[in-house]
Design a protein around this motif. Structure first.
Motif, mmCIF file in Angstrom:
data_model
loop_
_atom_site.group_PDB
_atom_site.id
_atom_site.type_symbol
_atom_site.label_atom_id
_atom_site.label_comp_id
_atom_site.label_asym_id
_atom_site.label_seq_id
_atom_site.Cartn_x
_atom_site.Cartn_y
_atom_site.Cartn_z
ATOM 1 N N GLY A 176 0.784 -1.232 0.000
ATOM 2 C CA GLY A 176 0.000 0.000 0.000
ATOM 3 C C GLY A 176 0.812 1.277 0.000
ATOM 4 N N PHE A 177 2.091 1.197 -0.387
ATOM 5 C CA PHE A 177 2.970 2.363 -0.311
ATOM 6 C C PHE A 177 2.510 3.490 -1.233
ATOM 7 C CE2 PHE A 177 5.661 -1.143 1.107
ATOM 8 C CZ PHE A 177 6.193 -0.622 2.272
ATOM 9 N N TYR A 178 2.261 3.178 -2.492
ATOM 10 C CA TYR A 178 1.854 4.224 -3.430
ATOM 11 C C TYR A 178 0.468 4.759 -3.077
ATOM 12 C CZ TYR A 178 5.808 3.558 -6.604
ATOM 13 O OH TYR A 178 7.078 3.505 -7.160
ATOM 14 N N ASP A 179 -0.463 3.871 -2.713
ATOM 15 C CA ASP A 179 -1.813 4.307 -2.356
ATOM 16 C C ASP A 179 -1.781 5.266 -1.170
ATOM 17 O OD1 ASP A 179 -3.214 2.789 -4.309
ATOM 18 O OD2 ASP A 179 -2.936 0.994 -3.098
ATOM 19 N N THR A 180 -1.009 4.931 -0.142
ATOM 20 C CA THR A 180 -0.917 5.777 1.046
ATOM 21 C C THR A 180 -0.264 7.117 0.720
ATOM 22 O OG1 THR A 180 -0.705 3.817 2.461
ATOM 23 C CG2 THR A 180 -0.024 5.914 3.397
ATOM 24 N N ASP A 204 -10.417 -8.320 -14.245
ATOM 25 C CA ASP A 204 -10.966 -7.451 -13.209
ATOM 26 C C ASP A 204 -10.098 -7.518 -11.959
ATOM 27 O OD1 ASP A 204 -12.804 -5.676 -12.100
ATOM 28 O OD2 ASP A 204 -13.957 -7.293 -11.176
ATOM 29 N N ILE A 205 -9.541 -6.383 -11.569
ATOM 30 C CA ILE A 205 -8.728 -6.306 -10.345
ATOM 31 C C ILE A 205 -9.654 -5.988 -9.166
ATOM 32 C CG2 ILE A 205 -6.922 -5.025 -9.123
ATOM 33 C CD1 ILE A 205 -5.731 -6.714 -11.301
ATOM 34 N N PRO A 206 -9.661 -6.818 -8.126
ATOM 35 C CA PRO A 206 -10.467 -6.488 -6.935
ATOM 36 C C PRO A 206 -10.042 -5.136 -6.381
ATOM 37 C CG PRO A 206 -9.622 -8.740 -6.810
ATOM 38 C CD PRO A 206 -8.931 -8.083 -7.964
ATOM 39 N N LYS A 207 -11.020 -4.285 -6.107
ATOM 40 C CA LYS A 207 -10.710 -2.902 -5.726
ATOM 41 C C LYS A 207 -11.238 -2.586 -4.335
ATOM 42 C CE LYS A 207 -10.887 1.811 -7.561
ATOM 43 N NZ LYS A 207 -11.131 2.440 -6.262
ATOM 44 N N GLU A 208 -10.407 -1.878 -3.560
ATOM 45 C CA GLU A 208 -10.806 -1.367 -2.256
ATOM 46 C C GLU A 208 -10.929 0.150 -2.343
ATOM 47 O OE1 GLU A 208 -9.028 -3.733 1.210
ATOM 48 O OE2 GLU A 208 -7.586 -4.102 -0.414
ATOM 49 N N PRO A 209 -11.689 0.772 -1.428
ATOM 50 C CA PRO A 209 -11.974 2.223 -1.543
ATOM 51 C C PRO A 209 -10.743 3.101 -1.626
ATOM 52 C CG PRO A 209 -13.380 1.209 0.124
ATOM 53 C CD PRO A 209 -12.379 0.159 -0.292
ATOM 54 N N TRP A 210 -9.648 2.691 -0.981
ATOM 55 C CA TRP A 210 -8.451 3.544 -0.948
ATOM 56 C C TRP A 210 -7.484 3.272 -2.110
ATOM 57 C CZ3 TRP A 210 -9.891 0.155 2.964
ATOM 58 C CH2 TRP A 210 -9.260 -1.097 2.937
ATOM 59 N N ASP A 211 -7.783 2.310 -2.952
ATOM 60 C CA ASP A 211 -6.895 2.007 -4.083
ATOM 61 C C ASP A 211 -6.905 3.158 -5.087
ATOM 62 O OD1 ASP A 211 -6.170 -0.449 -3.073
ATOM 63 O OD2 ASP A 211 -7.697 -1.563 -4.169
#
Length: 201
Positions: A147-151, A179-186
């Motif tokens: 999660g480095f880039y996302d954060t 389809d890449i599973p996606k989370e809200p912060w991605d």
């Protein structure tokens, strides 16, 4: 979809796509590096940009060292990600050239030695090229899971009153997923560059 199920889907997909990437031969990797260098160096966006972040490849990632060398020879400012010494999920971007002292970070990846005078805020970058494990045609990116880039980019992409860098994922063609599973912060990509083509979601 529950969070445990989504995380398990990501883990399974990450394992599969990393295997695909690592199965590429040295010859295929070399040709991919040449192709992406030619493609990006022809890009009008790269020609117009001054501050560009890239990365040093590891674990079968698409190698962009030829791109880095070319940009530096043209007088562009190239920045590489460096793990933040305190916030363990955050990146700094430090200016890099052939004389920059390097070290290995805790993951065994080469990065510039910390130098506060050479740090550039992410919103001051024109382009940020990111490695990835997988991507889809909607611009979703699957990373290594840290999660480095996302954060790091969360506040940058969500603050519309300041400049926003163009986010470009660099990948081998085999890293595409339906389809890449996606989370809200991605964080979504603006573009994906592969050795074969550029994809704009």
């Amino acid at each position: 979809m529950t969070k445990p199920l989504l995380l398990e889907q990501k883990k399974t997909l990450r394992k599969h796509l990393r295997a695909e990437r690592n199965n590429l031969s040295i010859f295929q990797q070399h040709n991919a590096a040449i192709s992406i260098s030619r493609s990006l160096n022809r890009s009008h966006q790269f020609k117009r940009s001054k501050n560009i972040a890239l990365y040093l490849a590891s674990d079968g990632e698409l190698n962009c060292k030829l791109v880095i060398d070319k940009l530096i020879s043209e007088g562009k400012n190239v920045y590489l990600p460096v793990l933040h010494p305190i916030n363990r999920r955050f990146l700094w971007f430090i200016k890099y050239d052939q004389h920059t002292p390097m070290r290995f970070n805790r993951f065994g990846i080469k990065e510039p030695q910390l130098s506060r005078s050479r740090i550039l805020n992410p919103n001051q970058l024109d382009i940020i090229c990111m490695p990835l494990v997988g991507f889809d045609l909607k611009g979703n990116r699957l990373g290594m899971g840290g999660g480095f880039y996302d954060t790091t980019l969360e506040k940058v992409v969500n603050q519309r009153w300041q400049p926003t860098p163009k986010l470009v994922g660099l990948a081998h063609s085999c890293q595409i997923s339906k389809d890449i599973p996606k989370e809200p912060w991605d964080i979504k990509l603006d573009e994906i560059a592969t050795p074969d083509k550029n994809i704009k979601p």
